[in-house]
Design an enzyme around this catalytic site. Structure first.
Site, PDB file in Angstrom:
ATOM      1  N   ARG A  15       0.807  -1.222   0.000  1.00  0.00           N
ATOM      2  CA  ARG A  15       0.000   0.000   0.000  1.00  0.00           C
ATOM      3  C   ARG A  15       0.841   1.273   0.000  1.00  0.00           C
ATOM      4  O   ARG A  15       0.340   2.360  -0.249  1.00  0.00           O
ATOM      5  CB  ARG A  15      -0.964  -0.035   1.211  1.00  0.00           C
ATOM      6  CG  ARG A  15      -2.003  -1.135   1.093  1.00  0.00           C
ATOM      7  CD  ARG A  15      -2.676  -1.456   2.425  1.00  0.00           C
ATOM      8  NE  ARG A  15      -1.868  -2.350   3.247  1.00  0.00           N
ATOM      9  CZ  ARG A  15      -2.260  -2.872   4.408  1.00  0.00           C
ATOM     10  NH1 ARG A  15      -3.465  -2.563   4.895  1.00  0.00           N
ATOM     11  NH2 ARG A  15      -1.478  -3.676   5.104  1.00  0.00           N
ATOM     12  N   LYS A 349      32.181  28.029   2.520  1.00  0.00           N
ATOM     13  CA  LYS A 349      32.442  26.588   2.602  1.00  0.00           C
ATOM     14  C   LYS A 349      33.750  26.330   3.310  1.00  0.00           C
ATOM     15  O   LYS A 349      34.747  26.963   3.001  1.00  0.00           O
ATOM     16  CB  LYS A 349      32.495  26.001   1.182  1.00  0.00           C
ATOM     17  CG  LYS A 349      32.636  24.497   1.153  1.00  0.00           C
ATOM     18  CD  LYS A 349      33.506  24.001   0.011  1.00  0.00           C
ATOM     19  CE  LYS A 349      34.973  24.046   0.372  1.00  0.00           C
ATOM     20  NZ  LYS A 349      35.849  23.410  -0.623  1.00  0.00           N
TER      21      LYS A 349
HETATM   22  C1  UD1 Z   1      -1.943  -6.301  11.172  1.00  0.00           C
HETATM   23  C2  UD1 Z   1      -2.888  -7.223  11.953  1.00  0.00           C
HETATM   24  C3  UD1 Z   1      -4.136  -6.426  12.340  1.00  0.00           C
HETATM   25  C4  UD1 Z   1      -3.746  -5.208  13.144  1.00  0.00           C
HETATM   26  C5  UD1 Z   1      -2.694  -4.365  12.409  1.00  0.00           C
HETATM   27  C6  UD1 Z   1      -2.164  -3.311  13.344  1.00  0.00           C
HETATM   28  C7  UD1 Z   1      -2.568  -9.504  11.130  1.00  0.00           C
HETATM   29  C8  UD1 Z   1      -3.150 -10.582  10.260  1.00  0.00           C
HETATM   30  N1  UD1 Z   1      -3.241  -8.355  11.139  1.00  0.00           N
HETATM   31  O1  UD1 Z   1      -2.615  -5.922   9.986  1.00  0.00           O
HETATM   32  O2  UD1 Z   1      -4.999  -7.237  13.106  1.00  0.00           O
HETATM   33  O3  UD1 Z   1      -4.897  -4.419  13.402  1.00  0.00           O
HETATM   34  O4  UD1 Z   1      -1.592  -5.178  11.966  1.00  0.00           O
HETATM   35  O5  UD1 Z   1      -1.332  -2.395  12.692  1.00  0.00           O
HETATM   36  O6  UD1 Z   1      -1.588  -9.699  11.770  1.00  0.00           O
HETATM   37  N2  UD1 Z   1       4.763  -8.997   7.839  1.00  0.00           N
HETATM   38  C9  UD1 Z   1       5.772  -9.926   7.723  1.00  0.00           C
HETATM   39  N3  UD1 Z   1       5.541 -11.037   6.962  1.00  0.00           N
HETATM   40  C10 UD1 Z   1       4.366 -11.266   6.336  1.00  0.00           C
HETATM   41  C11 UD1 Z   1       3.342 -10.303   6.489  1.00  0.00           C
HETATM   42  C12 UD1 Z   1       3.576  -9.184   7.241  1.00  0.00           C
HETATM   43  O7  UD1 Z   1       6.852  -9.767   8.280  1.00  0.00           O
HETATM   44  O8  UD1 Z   1       4.243 -12.299   5.690  1.00  0.00           O
HETATM   45  C13 UD1 Z   1       5.025  -7.800   8.653  1.00  0.00           C
HETATM   46  C14 UD1 Z   1       4.891  -6.520   7.869  1.00  0.00           C
HETATM   47  O9  UD1 Z   1       6.128  -6.146   7.298  1.00  0.00           O
HETATM   48  C15 UD1 Z   1       4.434  -5.519   8.930  1.00  0.00           C
HETATM   49  C16 UD1 Z   1       3.684  -6.392   9.925  1.00  0.00           C
HETATM   50  O10 UD1 Z   1       4.061  -7.722   9.665  1.00  0.00           O
HETATM   51  O11 UD1 Z   1       5.518  -4.897   9.565  1.00  0.00           O
HETATM   52  C17 UD1 Z   1       2.170  -6.248   9.810  1.00  0.00           C
HETATM   53  O12 UD1 Z   1       1.779  -6.570   8.491  1.00  0.00           O
HETATM   54  P1  UD1 Z   1       0.695  -5.728   7.711  1.00  0.00           P
HETATM   55  O13 UD1 Z   1       0.530  -6.322   6.367  1.00  0.00           O
HETATM   56  O14 UD1 Z   1       0.998  -4.290   7.799  1.00  0.00           O
HETATM   57  O15 UD1 Z   1      -0.594  -6.066   8.592  1.00  0.00           O
HETATM   58  P2  UD1 Z   1      -1.919  -5.214   8.727  1.00  0.00           P
HETATM   59  O16 UD1 Z   1      -2.775  -5.440   7.558  1.00  0.00           O
HETATM   60  O17 UD1 Z   1      -1.606  -3.820   9.101  1.00  0.00           O
HETATM   61 CA    CA Z   2       0.256  -2.657   9.235  1.00  0.00          CA
END
Ligand code: UD1
Ligand code: CA
Length: 460
Positions: A15, A349
């Protein structure tokens, strides 16, 4: 009791629509993940493990003091935590999981969470927050008794569930064994076809394990950054905090909305910061200074009672009572001594300007030492570069450089010496002497009169 913190930072951050990993986007001059790391470090955990994956090399290069585990395919937050199991094999203690994209979390909030977790002896304790607009977050599902039974992701939520404004902040504490046992049971049967860490809550709850929710006092502290609109929101919140702290310490900030100060900057009391001013890096400013409007200070050391108006000053030192601007550019390695003045359209400078010396107008000073009480006339240029190397100009105490002097370096102007306006000085000038290097003025008597007659212009 030991603590291991897992920071999730493997996701692509789709995003953000960026070529860079999300966690490396800056907030108040620092990558998001640096903010998270600084906060986590304050808890003094035994282990910090960062899960990296998307553009892992870039993330690994940007942070230090952590162990890295690579999640080759980003199959979801649950999968991301499960890849850490091996490296924590020998670890005994509590596990805290948080995301690299929640940069505003405070150490106090995390230690409260950990405290609640330890005192309740819960299998999992999650940090929740009540958001005015919960869109995008996982919603907290509670039983009529109030206990948390599940987290439902926005995409999987029913219309009714979407009305819940208590959200999952993505920050949790877990009992190690119960966490990894539960992770083995999660599946990707959801809208995003991902292994959700959030499903661990449902698994624990349905097997009658204790799940506790600790609510964040300030919901804004828990915001997750998924796109650039949220990035700007986080930047603004942090900037306001920095400004507020400085104001409470005695700094006047005329318009906090247009004043950008780094978290590392130090500013003394009674200094006034005018609008549209950027104070970056490790800048230190003394007391009773007037800074701005329209100024930019990057890694500078500024004394007290200094005036800086509409100037860009980088990696330089400005001593007490000096005055800069309006409109000057001070480049790295410059030292402006006590009471010196640098005026409009002056670039300096890697030079030193001595005490009470003046470079008031339209000059370029590079690789130069200027002693005390020197006056540099308008339009003076130190010709420091011969297309191969840079050379030094030395102007000793009390010298007077006439307007529009070209000082062809290497060259030295002795103590108290003068240069005539418009001179090109290519040889050293002994102290107390005058150097003039230009053709002598020629006077042609009545030249203009004769010209007028010849062209038939009336004598009016
Ligand atoms: C996540 C939570 C959501 C919460 C929100 C808070 C889950 C399924 N959802 O959603 O409930 O409200 O955070 O901000 O956990 N990441 C990895 N590996 C992956 C996927 C993600 O390391 O395979 C890391 C991302 O880099 C990020 C974090 O996990 O730093 C959260 O992932 P993101 O995709 O941002 O989750 P949200 O949709 O925000
Ligand atoms: Ca997030």
């Amino acid at each position: 009791m030991s603590l291991a913190v897992i920071i999730l930072a493997a996701g692509e951050g789709t995003r953000m629509k960026s070529s860079y990993p999300k966690v490396l986007h800056n907030i108040c001059e620092k990558p998001m993940i640096h903010h998270v790391l600084e906060t986590v470090n304050k808890l003094g955990p035994e282990r910090i493990v960062a899960v990296v994956g998307h553009k892992a090399e870039m993330v690994v290069k940007a942070i230090e003091g952590v162990e890295f585990v690579v999640q080759k395919e980003q199959l979801g937050t649950g999968h991301a935590v499960s890849v850490v199991e091996g490296v924590l094999d020998s670890f005994n203690g509590d596990i805290m999981v948080l995301s690299g994209d929640t940069p505003l979390l405070k150490a106090q909030t995390l230690s409260n969470l950990l405290n609640v977790h330890r005192t309740t002896g819960a299998a999992s304790t999650l940090l929740t927050a009540k958001m005015n607009d919960p869109t995008g977050y996982g919603r907290i599902i509670r039983a009529p008794s109030g206990v948390v039974t599940a987290i439902i992701e926005e995409k999987d939520a029913t219309t009714e569930q979407k009305l819940i404004n208590e959200v999952n902040t993505g920050t949790y504490c877990f009992d190690k064994k119960k966490l990894f046992d539960s992770l083995r049971q999660i599946d990707p049967n959801n809208k995003q076809k991902e292994y959700y860490l959030t499903d661990v809550i449902k698994i624990l709850s349905s097997s009658n394990e204790k799940v506790v929710a600790a609510s964040a006092n300030d919901p804004m502290e828990t915001i997750g950054i998924n796109n650039r609109v949220q990035l700007a929101e986080a930047e603004k919140i942090l900037r306001q905090e920095i400004n507020k702290k400085l104001m409470l310490e005695g700094v006047t900030i005329i318009d906090p909305d247009t004043t950008f100060i780094s978290a590392e900057a130090k500013i003394g009391k009674d200094t006034i910061i005018y609008p549209m001013t950027f104070i970056s890096g490790n800048t230190k400013i003394g007391e009773s200074c007037l800074i701005g409007p329209l100024s930019r200070l990057i890694n500078c050391k500024i004394g007290s009672f200094v005036t800086i108006d509409s100037a860009v000053v980088r990696e330089s030192t400005v001593e007490d009572y000096a005055e800069l601007g309006p409109f000057c550019h001070i480049r790295p390695g410059t030292l402006i001594r006590k009471g010196a003045k640098v005026g409009g359209f002056v670039e300096i400078k890697k030079s030193e300007v001595g005490q009470n010396s003046k470079v008031p107008h339209l000059s370029y000073i590079g690789d130069t030492y200027i002693g005390d009480y020197v006056n540099i006339g308008a339009g003076t240029i130190t010709c420091n570069y011969d297309s191969i190397s840079k050379h030094k100009t030395v102007i000793e105490d009390g010298a007077f450089i006439g307007s529009d002097t070209m000082l062809v370096a290497p060259v030295k102007i002795g103590r108290g010496a003068f240069t005539g306006a418009g001179s090109v000085i290519s040889k050293d000038v002994p102290e107390d002497s005058l150097a003039v290097e230009r053709t002598e003025q020629v006077i042609v008597d009545n030249w203009a009169k004769k010209r007028r007659r010849k062209k038939g212009i009336s004598e009016g």
